[in-house]
Design an enzyme around this catalytic site. Structure first.
Site, mmCIF file in Angstrom:
data_model
loop_
_atom_site.group_PDB
_atom_site.id
_atom_site.type_symbol
_atom_site.label_atom_id
_atom_site.label_comp_id
_atom_site.label_asym_id
_atom_site.label_seq_id
_atom_site.Cartn_x
_atom_site.Cartn_y
_atom_site.Cartn_z
ATOM 1 N N HIS A 215 -5.201 5.780 -0.008
ATOM 2 C CA HIS A 215 -4.750 7.299 -0.721
ATOM 3 C C HIS A 215 -3.505 7.336 -0.172
ATOM 4 O O HIS A 215 -2.538 7.609 -0.834
ATOM 5 C CB HIS A 215 -5.893 8.376 -0.479
ATOM 6 C CG HIS A 215 -5.539 9.458 -1.300
ATOM 7 N ND1 HIS A 215 -6.042 9.979 -2.205
ATOM 8 C CD2 HIS A 215 -4.647 10.608 -0.673
ATOM 9 C CE1 HIS A 215 -5.534 11.142 -2.801
ATOM 10 N NE2 HIS A 215 -4.447 11.461 -1.525
ATOM 11 N N GLU A 216 -3.187 7.539 1.188
ATOM 12 C CA GLU A 216 -2.059 7.990 1.667
ATOM 13 C C GLU A 216 -0.986 6.748 1.502
ATOM 14 O O GLU A 216 0.269 7.179 1.237
ATOM 15 C CB GLU A 216 -2.188 8.121 3.322
ATOM 16 C CG GLU A 216 -3.487 9.333 3.742
ATOM 17 C CD GLU A 216 -2.921 10.621 2.929
ATOM 18 O OE1 GLU A 216 -1.821 10.878 2.734
ATOM 19 O OE2 GLU A 216 -4.053 11.623 2.350
ATOM 20 N N HIS B 69 0.545 7.515 -1.647
ATOM 21 C CA HIS B 69 1.752 8.761 -1.543
ATOM 22 C C HIS B 69 2.877 7.880 -0.911
ATOM 23 O O HIS B 69 4.143 8.169 -1.336
ATOM 24 C CB HIS B 69 0.950 9.635 -0.440
ATOM 25 C CG HIS B 69 0.164 10.785 -1.364
ATOM 26 N ND1 HIS B 69 0.436 11.364 -2.483
ATOM 27 C CD2 HIS B 69 -0.873 11.223 -0.928
ATOM 28 C CE1 HIS B 69 -0.320 12.040 -2.762
ATOM 29 N NE2 HIS B 69 -1.594 12.129 -1.629
HETATM 30 ZN ZN ZN Z 1 -3.328 13.256 -1.954
#
Ligand code: ZN
Length: 502
Positions: free
Chosen positions: A266-267, A270
């Site tokens: 997830h990160e 980003h």
């Molecule tokens: Zn997020």
């Protein structure tokens, strides 16, 4: 001064503010990761001094004068679209910084500290009555803020625009109603399907050093560039940084290896966005993500669309087993895939699965919208919260600490922020639909771990345009369609009917 000189002076001023904000972010990262436990007071002095200087830079009246002179210049039309967009973004930020009276800014900052402290205490004591007055005040202060920013617009739309530019409450209501109609019956079907996953192996002990190796390996697989980034640990994972230095954090639980595994994906999603913004826009207002919703579309693309897909685990499970030794050697592909895609309606948003997650967000949005329109009151919130959890997720809330007080956002004055989480799902499913049309061998690429062409597609379509467009316009450019929920619902139905066998 000529038009070009005015423009350059303005951009130069803005660049300084951007660099100061980068310093602020890096100090914030250090605060969360390595700062000695007694360094807090000194750090808060550094934060306060920097924040004051940044505010001064961003509210410098010369910015307003330069903007005026540029807009009134007869040669204004000769500026490029990118230059005009930079000016638009600078003006928007300048208005945001200067339209709100200094007293209100101070009061919001002061109240935020009090409200968060009270929220922590009230949550621990399961005592909503304690939190209620602070919540009322937080809401009232945000309404005042919205009024100063734009007295002619609905206050909730003004707040939404801060996080998801140009998105309105009416647009989100339509999208979220469609989502609800699609997801609520799907969740019921999943829950009553005969083929339920065995998730017991997820809690097998997996030592931290092994999980650290997995995090690095996965980062390499998805092309999160660790020469321009790093992975550290914090209580709550986050990403911070810009272009050449974008850092992520995770949290290792020895009996929940999947937690760090998916939070890293997830990160990393980003971080990949920030690492691949157009170099040409660096230090300009254009050189930032389009919105929080688009940001979330990228994190969830790597976490869910790729990271929880059968194709990815066809490629990665053998490598995963190599890295984890004999811990999971008896787990086959089907069992693994079903367990990591376990759908279970729950009370807590942050640990929710891909399907139920959006409903948690929809509940918060509906409450925020109705609060801002005066249709519900802060006094009624626990009752309304619990009713909605029962209706949408079939879950009983026993106390307010795991209900209306579970998230810190409202205490922090973040109204209009929550919808961006679910918009991320809507956006990424639509991107997924288009990428599979434009890269016909998409499945094969994931199955063989060759994610480079996928990253290049995302970079060209999503990352590089940075802030050239508002999110809805960016999505229109990518998909040739207005934003809609059809593709997310179709994606969920297809994926979960196969997993659960209905
Ligand atoms: Zn997020």
């Amino acid at each position: 001064m000529t038009l070009q000189e005015d423009y350059d002076t303005l951009l130069q001023k803005n660049k300084k503010a951007i660099i100061y904000q980068m310093i602020q972010a890096q100090l914030g990262w250090d605060f969360e990761t390595y700062m000695p436990s007694k360094g807090g007071q000194q750090r808060s002095m550094q934060f306060a001094t920097l924040a004051a200087d940044i505010h001064k830079l961003m509210t410098d009246p010369t910015i307003g004068e330069l903007l005026n002179s540029i807009k009134n210049d007869t040669n204004y039309y000769s500026l490029t679209e990118a230059q005009k967009r930079n000016l638009f973004l600078i003006e928007k930020e300048y208005n945001k910084q200067t339209k709100i009276p200094a007293d209100l800014v101070k009061e919001i900052a002061k109240h935020q500290v009090v409200a968060i402290e009270t929220w922590k205490k009230a949550k621990a004591e399961k005592n909503y009555e304690l939190f209620k007055p602070e919540l009322k005040k937080a809401l009232d202060l945000q309404k005042q803020r919205a009024h100063y920013l734009d007295p002619n617009k609905h206050p909730y739309d003004v707040l939404l625009d801060i996080y998801e530019p140009n998105m309105t409450s009416a647009m989100i209501t339509d999208l979220f109603n469609e989502l609800k109609e699609g997801l609520v019956p799907l969740i019921k079907k999943i829950r009553s399907a005969p083929n339920q996953p065995d998730t017991s192996f997820l809690s097998r002990n997996c030592p931290t050093p092994i999980q650290e190796k997995l995090a690095i390996d996965l980062s390499n697989v998805v092309h999160y560039d660790l020469d321009r980034g790093r992975i550290d640990t914090t209580e709550h994972p986050f990403t911070t940084g810009y272009y050449q230095d974008v850092r992520i954090t995770t949290h290792y639980y020895e009996n929940e290896f999947d937690n760090a595994l998916f939070s890293t994906m997830h990160e990393a999603g980003h971080a990949i966005y920030e690492q691949n913004l157009d170099e040409e826009f660096m230090y300009q207002p254009l050189g930032q993500a389009s919105s929080l919703g688009i940001h979330e579309s990228q994190s969830r693309f790597f976490e869910n669309i790729i990271g929880r897909s059968p194709e990815f685990w066809e490629y990665y499970l053998p490598r995963f087993k190599e890295l984890t030794g004999d811990i999971f050697e008896d787990i086959d592909n089907e069992k693994f895939l079903h367990a990591i895609n376990h759908v279970k309606p729950s009370k807590i948003r942050v640990t929710a699965d891909e399907v139920t997650y959006s409903l948690h967000v929809i509940i918060r949005f509906e409450i925020e919208r109705d609060l801002s329109e005066g249709k519900v009151t802060v006094d009624e919130l626990p009752l309304i919260w619990n009713q909605k959890y029962k209706e949408y997720l079939g879950v009983d809330i026993e106390d307010d600490s795991e209900g209306v007080m579970q998230d810190t956002h409202w205490a922090a004055g973040l109204f209009g922020y929550f919808p961006t989480y679910a918009l991320g799902n809507i956006y990424n499913a639509h991107q997924f639909h288009v990428i599979r049309k434009e890269l016909p061998n998409y499945d094969e690429l994931v199955r063989t771990g060759n994610l480079k062409p996928i990253l290049e597609w995302l970079t060209k379509k999503v990352h590089k345009p940075a802030s050239l467009y508002d999110p809805a316009d960016l999505m229109q450019q990518i998909t040739n369609e207005p934003i809609n929920t059809k593709y997310f619902i179709e994606y969920c139905i297809k994926k979960y009917s196969q997993l659960y066998g209905f």
